[in-house]
Write a protein that holds these residues in place. Structure first.
Motif, PDB file in Angstrom:
ATOM      1  N   LEU A  37      45.856 -27.871  20.967  1.00  0.00           N
ATOM      2  CA  LEU A  37      45.370 -27.019  22.051  1.00  0.00           C
ATOM      3  C   LEU A  37      45.874 -27.564  23.388  1.00  0.00           C
ATOM      4  N   LEU A  38      46.077 -28.869  23.442  1.00  0.00           N
ATOM      5  CA  LEU A  38      46.586 -29.525  24.652  1.00  0.00           C
ATOM      6  C   LEU A  38      47.476 -30.683  24.224  1.00  0.00           C
ATOM      7  N   VAL A  39      48.594 -30.840  24.928  1.00  0.00           N
ATOM      8  CA  VAL A  39      49.523 -31.936  24.659  1.00  0.00           C
ATOM      9  C   VAL A  39      49.691 -32.743  25.936  1.00  0.00           C
ATOM     10  N   GLU A  40      49.717 -34.058  25.773  1.00  0.00           N
ATOM     11  CA  GLU A  40      49.923 -34.967  26.896  1.00  0.00           C
ATOM     12  C   GLU A  40      51.070 -34.478  27.780  1.00  0.00           C
ATOM     13  N   GLY A  41      50.837 -34.479  29.085  1.00  0.00           N
ATOM     14  CA  GLY A  41      51.850 -34.030  30.037  1.00  0.00           C
ATOM     15  C   GLY A  41      51.629 -32.606  30.516  1.00  0.00           C
ATOM     16  N   ASP A  42      50.892 -31.799  29.728  1.00  0.00           N
ATOM     17  CA  ASP A  42      50.548 -30.441  30.159  1.00  0.00           C
ATOM     18  C   ASP A  42      49.333 -30.490  31.077  1.00  0.00           C
ATOM     19  N   PHE A  43      49.133 -29.436  31.838  1.00  0.00           N
ATOM     20  CA  PHE A  43      47.938 -29.329  32.664  1.00  0.00           C
ATOM     21  C   PHE A  43      46.821 -28.712  31.838  1.00  0.00           C
ATOM     22  N   CYS A  44      45.658 -29.299  31.908  1.00  0.00           N
ATOM     23  CA  CYS A  44      44.493 -28.723  31.237  1.00  0.00           C
ATOM     24  C   CYS A  44      43.808 -27.816  32.258  1.00  0.00           C
ATOM     25  N   ASN A  45      44.248 -26.572  32.302  1.00  0.00           N
ATOM     26  CA  ASN A  45      43.704 -25.630  33.272  1.00  0.00           C
ATOM     27  C   ASN A  45      42.619 -24.759  32.652  1.00  0.00           C
ATOM     28  N   PHE A  46      41.924 -25.303  31.661  1.00  0.00           N
ATOM     29  CA  PHE A  46      40.876 -24.549  30.969  1.00  0.00           C
ATOM     30  C   PHE A  46      39.794 -25.496  30.459  1.00  0.00           C
ATOM     31  N   GLY A  47      38.607 -24.941  30.302  1.00  0.00           N
ATOM     32  CA  GLY A  47      37.535 -25.563  29.535  1.00  0.00           C
ATOM     33  C   GLY A  47      37.377 -24.704  28.299  1.00  0.00           C
ATOM     34  N   PHE A  48      36.797 -25.241  27.238  1.00  0.00           N
ATOM     35  CA  PHE A  48      36.695 -24.420  26.034  1.00  0.00           C
ATOM     36  C   PHE A  48      35.410 -24.686  25.272  1.00  0.00           C
ATOM     37  N   PHE A  49      35.048 -23.675  24.503  1.00  0.00           N
ATOM     38  CA  PHE A  49      33.886 -23.684  23.620  1.00  0.00           C
ATOM     39  C   PHE A  49      34.413 -23.547  22.204  1.00  0.00           C
ATOM     40  N   VAL A  50      34.013 -24.452  21.322  1.00  0.00           N
ATOM     41  CA  VAL A  50      34.447 -24.383  19.925  1.00  0.00           C
ATOM     42  C   VAL A  50      33.512 -23.426  19.187  1.00  0.00           C
ATOM     43  N   GLU A  51      34.050 -22.291  18.795  1.00  0.00           N
ATOM     44  CA  GLU A  51      33.239 -21.354  18.018  1.00  0.00           C
ATOM     45  C   GLU A  51      33.254 -21.732  16.539  1.00  0.00           C
ATOM     46  N   GLU A  52      34.422 -22.172  16.070  1.00  0.00           N
ATOM     47  CA  GLU A  52      34.536 -22.560  14.662  1.00  0.00           C
ATOM     48  C   GLU A  52      35.612 -23.622  14.537  1.00  0.00           C
ATOM     49  N   LEU A  84      40.071 -30.699  37.050  1.00  0.00           N
ATOM     50  CA  LEU A  84      39.583 -30.729  38.435  1.00  0.00           C
ATOM     51  C   LEU A  84      40.661 -31.073  39.450  1.00  0.00           C
ATOM     52  N   TYR A  85      41.539 -32.012  39.083  1.00  0.00           N
ATOM     53  CA  TYR A  85      42.510 -32.520  40.053  1.00  0.00           C
ATOM     54  C   TYR A  85      43.917 -31.980  39.839  1.00  0.00           C
ATOM     55  N   GLU A  86      44.048 -31.064  38.874  1.00  0.00           N
ATOM     56  CA  GLU A  86      45.330 -30.424  38.577  1.00  0.00           C
ATOM     57  C   GLU A  86      46.441 -31.448  38.366  1.00  0.00           C
ATOM     58  N   LYS A  87      46.093 -32.470  37.571  1.00  0.00           N
ATOM     59  CA  LYS A  87      47.049 -33.517  37.203  1.00  0.00           C
ATOM     60  C   LYS A  87      47.489 -33.289  35.763  1.00  0.00           C
ATOM     61  N   PRO A  88      48.707 -33.703  35.409  1.00  0.00           N
ATOM     62  CA  PRO A  88      49.095 -33.616  34.000  1.00  0.00           C
ATOM     63  C   PRO A  88      48.124 -34.434  33.139  1.00  0.00           C
ATOM     64  N   SER A  89      47.765 -33.891  32.017  1.00  0.00           N
ATOM     65  CA  SER A  89      46.831 -34.572  31.134  1.00  0.00           C
ATOM     66  C   SER A  89      47.496 -35.759  30.443  1.00  0.00           C
ATOM     67  N   MET A  90      46.728 -36.787  30.197  1.00  0.00           N
ATOM     68  CA  MET A  90      47.200 -37.916  29.391  1.00  0.00           C
ATOM     69  C   MET A  90      46.668 -37.792  27.963  1.00  0.00           C
ATOM     70  N   MET A  91      45.930 -36.716  27.704  1.00  0.00           N
ATOM     71  CA  MET A  91      45.234 -36.532  26.444  1.00  0.00           C
ATOM     72  C   MET A  91      45.919 -35.480  25.572  1.00  0.00           C
ATOM     73  N   ASN A  92      45.654 -35.606  24.273  1.00  0.00           N
ATOM     74  CA  ASN A  92      46.062 -34.603  23.287  1.00  0.00           C
ATOM     75  C   ASN A  92      44.796 -34.061  22.635  1.00  0.00           C
ATOM     76  N   ILE A  93      44.786 -32.762  22.365  1.00  0.00           N
ATOM     77  CA  ILE A  93      43.653 -32.146  21.670  1.00  0.00           C
ATOM     78  C   ILE A  93      44.222 -31.426  20.456  1.00  0.00           C
ATOM     79  N   GLU A  94      43.829 -31.898  19.271  1.00  0.00           N
ATOM     80  CA  GLU A  94      44.391 -31.429  18.005  1.00  0.00           C
ATOM     81  C   GLU A  94      43.311 -30.812  17.127  1.00  0.00           C
TER      82      GLU A  94
END
Length: 193
Positions: A37-52, A84-94
């Motif tokens: 859903l997110l890869v390091e270096g991309d901007f996380c411009n969203f919050g999310f709710f896990v439905e399933e 919040l700070y519009e910085k590239p993410s250092m995180m991955n979300i798999e």
């Protein structure tokens, strides 16, 4: 989508008009197991709710992955530093399973908050939960032995143990998978005697 509003109403008060406005900014998204859903270096411009489904958040340093957390149905998350700070993410979300989400993009959320200030509380509550989780994890990692970390983990998060690979649990606990296997074997033998 009703699960989002039901969850939200558990920690916020809002009227029908505000509820509808919140629903209107949510965008459904599905991803398959092992997709990101997110890869390091991309901007996380969203919050999310896990439905399933189930996801893991992790950092990768010199090819070594360090799992930060797991999220399951009816949980919210965002990489707040990037969001919040519009910085590239250092995180991955798999995705660890096939997943369905509802995403709230930052631009849409900012407009929502300007029109319905009650949703400022939503962001504050999400940040408080994140800080509380990080503080607890830091204590957990600093003060407990590997075995005690594992025992506390399986007690507090039984669904993680049921649904997540041991290699990711080991990564979360800060141990090698082989060490976690030895801990589990030792605990099993001690329980039998």
């Amino acid at each position: 989508m009703q699960s989002v509003i039901t969850d939200l109403s558990g920690f916020m008060e809002f009227n029908e008009k505000e509820s509808l406005a919140f629903k209107n900014i949510l965008k459904p998204k599905t991803i398959k197991k092992n997709e990101h859903l997110l890869v390091e270096g991309d901007f996380c411009n969203f919050g999310f709710f896990v439905e399933e489904g189930c996801i893991r958040c992790y950092y990768s340093v010199d090819g070594t992955e360090s799992t930060v957390n797991f999220f399951f149905e009816n949980e919210w998350y965002s990489d707040f530093e990037s969001f919040l700070y519009e910085k590239p993410s250092m995180m991955n979300i798999e995705a660890l399973e096939d997943c369905r989400f509802y995403l709230a993009y930052k631009n849409d959320f900012d407009k929502l908050v300007s029109e319905y200030p009650v949703f400022n509380n939503f962001l504050r509550i999400m940040m408080q939960r994140t800080i509380q989780g990080l503080t607890g994890r830091n204590k957990f990692m600093s003060l407990l032995s590997h075995e005690d970390r594992y025992l506390r983990f399986i007690k507090n998060y039984p669904k993680v143990v049921e649904r997540v690979s041991l290699k990711y649990i080991a990564s979360y606990l800060g141990v090698k998978p082989e060490s976690l296997s030895r801990i589990r074997t030792r605990l099993t033998l001690n329980n039998k005697s």
